[in-house]
Each structure stands twice: as C-alpha cells, then as structure tokens.
Design a protein around this motif. Structure first.
Motif, PDB file in Angstrom:
ATOM      1  N   THR A  55       0.856  -1.173   0.000  1.00 31.73           N
ATOM      2  CA  THR A  55       0.000   0.000   0.000  1.00 31.73           C
ATOM      3  C   THR A  55       0.890   1.220   0.000  1.00 31.73           C
ATOM      4  O   THR A  55       2.079   1.141   0.243  1.00 31.73           O
ATOM      5  CB  THR A  55      -0.905   0.058   1.244  1.00 31.73           C
ATOM      6  N   ALA A  89       1.094   3.232   2.139  1.00 34.00           N
ATOM      7  CA  ALA A  89       1.581   3.404   3.505  1.00 34.00           C
ATOM      8  C   ALA A  89       2.724   2.458   3.833  1.00 34.00           C
ATOM      9  O   ALA A  89       3.181   2.395   4.961  1.00 34.00           O
ATOM     10  CB  ALA A  89       0.441   3.194   4.501  1.00 34.00           C
ATOM     11  N   LEU A  91       2.843  -0.745   4.142  1.00 35.11           N
ATOM     12  CA  LEU A  91       2.525  -1.760   5.134  1.00 35.11           C
ATOM     13  C   LEU A  91       2.132  -3.062   4.463  1.00 35.11           C
ATOM     14  O   LEU A  91       1.657  -3.079   3.330  1.00 35.11           O
ATOM     15  CB  LEU A  91       1.377  -1.293   6.043  1.00 35.11           C
ATOM     16  N   GLU A 128       7.895  -2.898  20.165  1.00 34.98           N
ATOM     17  CA  GLU A 128       8.439  -1.643  19.645  1.00 34.98           C
ATOM     18  C   GLU A 128       9.963  -1.609  19.703  1.00 34.98           C
ATOM     19  O   GLU A 128      10.602  -0.818  18.990  1.00 34.98           O
ATOM     20  CB  GLU A 128       7.867  -0.457  20.432  1.00 34.98           C
ATOM     21  N   VAL A 134       3.240  -3.642  12.702  1.00 32.57           N
ATOM     22  CA  VAL A 134       3.465  -2.200  12.610  1.00 32.57           C
ATOM     23  C   VAL A 134       2.266  -1.585  11.897  1.00 32.57           C
ATOM     24  O   VAL A 134       2.010  -1.870  10.728  1.00 32.57           O
ATOM     25  CB  VAL A 134       4.759  -1.893  11.836  1.00 32.57           C
ATOM     26  N   THR A 135       1.525  -0.755  12.589  1.00 29.67           N
ATOM     27  CA  THR A 135       0.265  -0.237  12.047  1.00 29.67           C
ATOM     28  C   THR A 135       0.377   1.166  11.479  1.00 29.67           C
ATOM     29  O   THR A 135      -0.567   1.665  10.892  1.00 29.67           O
ATOM     30  CB  THR A 135      -0.828  -0.251  13.131  1.00 29.67           C
ATOM     31  N   SER A 136       1.535   1.820  11.662  1.00 25.01           N
ATOM     32  CA  SER A 136       1.693   3.182  11.186  1.00 25.01           C
ATOM     33  C   SER A 136       3.151   3.446  10.862  1.00 25.01           C
ATOM     34  O   SER A 136       4.056   2.935  11.536  1.00 25.01           O
ATOM     35  CB  SER A 136       1.212   4.183  12.249  1.00 25.01           C
ATOM     36  N   LEU A 137       3.390   4.255   9.844  1.00 25.00           N
ATOM     37  CA  LEU A 137       4.750   4.641   9.504  1.00 25.00           C
ATOM     38  C   LEU A 137       5.435   5.323  10.676  1.00 25.00           C
ATOM     39  O   LEU A 137       6.644   5.200  10.871  1.00 25.00           O
ATOM     40  CB  LEU A 137       4.752   5.585   8.301  1.00 25.00           C
ATOM     41  N   ALA A 138       4.642   6.047  11.465  1.00 27.74           N
ATOM     42  CA  ALA A 138       5.196   6.781  12.597  1.00 27.74           C
ATOM     43  C   ALA A 138       5.682   5.848  13.701  1.00 27.74           C
ATOM     44  O   ALA A 138       6.443   6.272  14.581  1.00 27.74           O
ATOM     45  CB  ALA A 138       4.155   7.748  13.151  1.00 27.74           C
ATOM     46  N   ASP A 139       5.248   4.578  13.670  1.00 29.98           N
ATOM     47  CA  ASP A 139       5.646   3.617  14.699  1.00 29.98           C
ATOM     48  C   ASP A 139       7.022   3.007  14.422  1.00 29.98           C
ATOM     49  O   ASP A 139       7.506   2.208  15.221  1.00 29.98           O
ATOM     50  CB  ASP A 139       4.619   2.488  14.804  1.00 29.98           C
ATOM     51  N   TRP A 140       7.626   3.364  13.302  1.00 30.91           N
ATOM     52  CA  TRP A 140       8.884   2.740  12.884  1.00 30.91           C
ATOM     53  C   TRP A 140      10.013   3.759  12.929  1.00 30.91           C
ATOM     54  O   TRP A 140       9.835   4.906  12.524  1.00 30.91           O
ATOM     55  CB  TRP A 140       8.733   2.186  11.470  1.00 30.91           C
ATOM     56  N   GLY A 147      11.095  10.290   8.645  1.00 28.54           N
ATOM     57  CA  GLY A 147      10.466   9.076   8.155  1.00 28.54           C
ATOM     58  C   GLY A 147      11.164   8.502   6.932  1.00 28.54           C
ATOM     59  O   GLY A 147      12.247   8.945   6.548  1.00 28.54           O
TER      60      GLY A 147
END
Length: 478
Positions: free
Chosen positions: A4, A6, A8, A148, A381-387, A394
């Motif tokens: 996607t 995103a 993911l 995380e 990992v549900t969000s780009l910000a979580d990585w 980013g």
C-alpha cells in the motif's frame, strides 16, 4: 513487500503463544530443478535469540537444504518487506520448491490457481532460508519483550543478523558463501544488514545482495509537488502502462525505443521546464503536455490540469477513467472498477488470500506441520510513525540507506549487488532504480541491473519467474 502507499503489509493479524507454534520438523523430499533431480530436506526450526540486550525473540524459519548437506554450498536468505511482513510471498510465489501457479489471465479466479512443483526454485545452486521477523509468520517476540524494541531499521537488521549467524552456526555453514535477497522494505533491511556486517567486521561470507523492488531512495519514489525529480523518475512507469494498455497514439511503438525516448525527454526538456516552475511560459507547458500525451497516452489537457506533475497514483485513476477502471499500484496491468468513497483498488491483492491458503496446504501436506492457523500474515506495525527509519522525517527523507551497501562493498571486495524492478510497478519504479544506480557510490563492475515486464512482485508470472530464477543464478555465479 510494499503493498500500500503506507508501505505496510497485508493480511489479518493473528497471534499465538509459544506453545502453539510448530515443533522443529524435518522432512525429506525430491524435486526437479533446472532439469536436475535433487534430494532435499525441508526444515522448520526455531531459534531463541537476543540481538538486543534483555529483548529476546523466538524466530521460526523454514529452510530447504540439499542432501547430503554441503558445508560450502551457497546459502540464500530471503525475506519480504513491510515493515514488517512474513516471507510467504517469496516462499509461495517464487523461491520455494512448490509454488502457487498464478494465471497469466489477469481476471482469472485466484481460487482456481494450483500449487505445483517449482522447477524455477534456485535450489540447484543454493540452499534457501526464509526469514520471518518476530511478529510475523511463526516468529514471536519474547514474553517480556516490547515489540516496539524491534520497530526500526537498525534493530530489525540486528534481529536478522543474529538469526543468520545462528542458522549458519547450527548448520555448520559458517564458511559458506551467503546471499541475501530482500524485497521492497526488505531492500532497506538488506542495506542495514550490510552496514552492520561491515561495521562489526563479521566473519559471515557475504557474497551477494539481490534488491527486488528497491526502496533505498524513497525520496525519489514518493511524490511531492516541489520535488521535481520524482516526476522525472516516474515517467518511464507511466509510459510503460500507457504502452501496455495500448493508450499511446498511433502505431504501438517498440518498447525499448519508447523507453529511450522517455528517458531522453524526462532528463531533457521535461526536467528543464519543471525546474522553471512558475517561470515556464504557457507555450512551453503546452509543448511539454503534448509530448507527455504522446509518451503516456494520457491527453495533454490532463497533464496541464496537473501542472505537468501528475503523480503515479493520480495516473492510475486517470489512464483508464473513461472505461471506468483503475490500474493497480503493485502491478498496473491489473484493472479494477473503483469503489465509491474507498481507496483506489489494487487488483493484485486479489491473489493474497490464495497465497496464504497455498502456504497452509504446503505446510500441512509437505512440511509436516500440524499447527498452521497461527501463521501471522500481517504486520504488527500499524503506522509509519511507529517505525524508526533512521531519520525523524520518516522513510521519505533523504536518508543515505544506500551507503550501507557501499560500506559493505569495501569490506567485502567481491560482494556483488543485483537490483531488479518491474516496468509496471508504481510503488518502486524502474526510473527510481535507474536514478539510484546513477548516484550510489557502488563499484559499477560489481552491480547488475535487471528489469521485468511485471509489477512489484514480477515473479507472479511464469515467464518473469523463469527470468528471476536465471538472474539469481547469475548473481551466485559471479
């Protein structure tokens, strides 16, 4: 893989406690690969690892090892993207000894795709190990490990390095030539792995890296209005889609000659006018729009309406708009009708459920697993910000991911890199790959580039899979 915008993975997130995971299992098989009959073992095994202090992991891998096992036979480690996703796609569509035979008919019913012996598996040239990072497949985070902790390029790579070293040691293969094949985000992982191996002066005999659908320069792949290079490097993909769907005016041109025209125009007149910005005259813009129409099949007015900066995603919706269809993101050959108030459809995703079913069939009937329901096919990992991408901006920042490979090519003087991309992939484009290879500080005589008439997972089609297999073997033979 990137599935996607995103970045993911897809699927239904499943969870399992360690007690529900499969036991170590070894089965012996025989298969035909490149006309050669080979006896091999399928090995499902777990590794208890602690790549980071007080953060244990339980990694379950699936390997195919020729019998009798040879200590110096090359070992190919393969993984998909995400972040993070299991290796089931490469496993069941490309590299494993059995594959899901996807039809060349883009509208065929995926439920009818059979599982067949995979004569294209490179098992005749290398033993193959599939890596599922913790939180995917059967691999799990330790009971007291916060997931995380491993949500980042560096820690994710450390997990793989720890696993790879443990696998090589357990199998007595510490001196074997090692090859790493990563797809999409997995190419970022491969670069981070290469960097860590060179920094720690590892004894691992890294001999080759295959980057499939490379994401090392996402700053050029992700499109912003004022980053004009993103439109220059994406133009070959737009032209390829216009060519495939027969939207170009006049007689359909030869593909190679079209690409030569596109690249000359992209880095010439197109870039020149884009750089002028609002100082470009209307006549200049009109001239560029008319040329874009000839090369992409989308009319000049549409290009003008997008200020000569139509994004790949916008192009997907515009090219076949009057037929009521949208071109796929992963593979622009797939056409689907849009759904109101929903993201643009991506036709290739229709095959994913069948991929997971095929893995379940192989795991139960051929690998001897009794527990398969808890194979996790989605990313935790549900969000780009979580990585942690290595940059606060980013993954789309100008972060020097490619430098990790450059460092490794110094430490490993015989290390060869192969980069492959699909002409119809709008996520990681051939143009961005060309741009990467023009600017990466990699010795040119140790870099090989390959393109496929396919999408992000070009190997889903048999003709491309045959080429993909040959390319892997070319890398190993260097």
């Amino acid at each position: 893989m990137i599935v996607t915008s995103a970045v993911l993975a897809v699927g239904i997130l499943q969870s399992a406690s360690a007690s529900q995971l499969p036991e170590n299992t070894v089965k012996t098989h025989e298969g035909q690969f490149a006309g050669e009959t080979i006896e091999f073992n399928s090995i499902v095994e777990r590794f208890i690892l602690e790549p980071l202090t007080s953060a244990p992991l339980e990694v379950v891998s699936m390997s195919y090892v020729q019998q009798p096992e040879e200590s110096d036979k090359p070992v190919l480690f393969a993984f998909n993207g995400g972040p993070i996703s299991p290796s089931v796609y490469l496993h069941m569509l490309a590299l494993g000894p059995w594959r899901l035979a996807v039809s060349d008919d883009l509208n065929a019913d995926p439920s009818l795709f059979p599982v067949v012996p995979n004569e294209y598996s490179p098992l005749d040239k290398a033993d193959i190990v599939f890596f599922d990072p913790a939180g995917t497949g059967f691999s799990r985070f330790g009971e007291n490990t916060a997931p995380e902790t491993y949500f980042g390029n560096s820690s994710d790579a450390a997990e793989f390095v720890s696993f790879m070293e443990a696998w090589l040691k357990r199998h007595g293969r510490s001196e074997a030539p090692v090859y790493i094949l990563g797809e999409s985000y997995g190419t970022m992982r491969a670069a981070a792995i290469a960097k860590q191996l060179s920094e720690t002066k590892s004894s691992v005999q890294l001999s080759g890296i295959f980057l499939v659908g490379q994401a090392l320069n996402l700053i050029e792949t992700a499109q912003r209005h004022d980053n004009v290079m993103t439109y220059v490097v994406s133009l070959p993909t737009l032209a390829a889609l216009g060519w495939y769907h027969e939207k170009l005016p006049g007689k359909k041109p030869d593909f190679e000659s079209l690409m030569t025209q596109v690249n000359d125009f992209a880095y010439g007149d197109y870039l020149s006018v884009l750089l002028k910005g609002n100082q470009a005259t209307q006549s200049e813009k009109q001239r560029i729009a008319e040329r874009l129409a000839v090369l992409t099949g989308l009319d000049a007015n549409s290009h003008l309406n997008y200020d000569l900066r139509i994004s790949k995603n916008q192009f997907r919706g515009e090219l076949m708009k009057y037929e009521g269809l949208v071109a796929g993101a992963n593979d622009g050959r797939y056409l689907r009708a849009p759904v109101e108030d929903a993201p643009l459809p991506d036709g290739v995703s229709d095959i994913y459920p069948r991929v997971f079913e095929s893995f379940d069939t192989v795991a139960k009937n051929l690998l001897g697993l009794t527990v398969t329901d808890n194979y996790t096919v989605s990313s935790p990992v549900t969000s780009l910000a979580d990585w942690d991408w290595g940059s606060k901006a980013g993954p789309f920042a100008n972060f020097p991911y490619a430098n990790g490979i450059a460092d490794a090519m110094i430490y490993y003087p015989n290390l060869t890199v192969m980069v492959g991309a699909g002409h119809y992939d709008t996520l990681t484009t051939t143009g961005a790959t060309d741009y990467l290879l023009r600017h990466a500080d990699w010795p040119k005589d140790r870099v090989m580039q390959r393109t496929y008439f396919g999408g992000h997972m070009a190997y889903t089609f048999e003709e491309n899979l045959a080429q993909f297999s040959r390319d892997i073997k070319d890398l190993i033979a260097r």
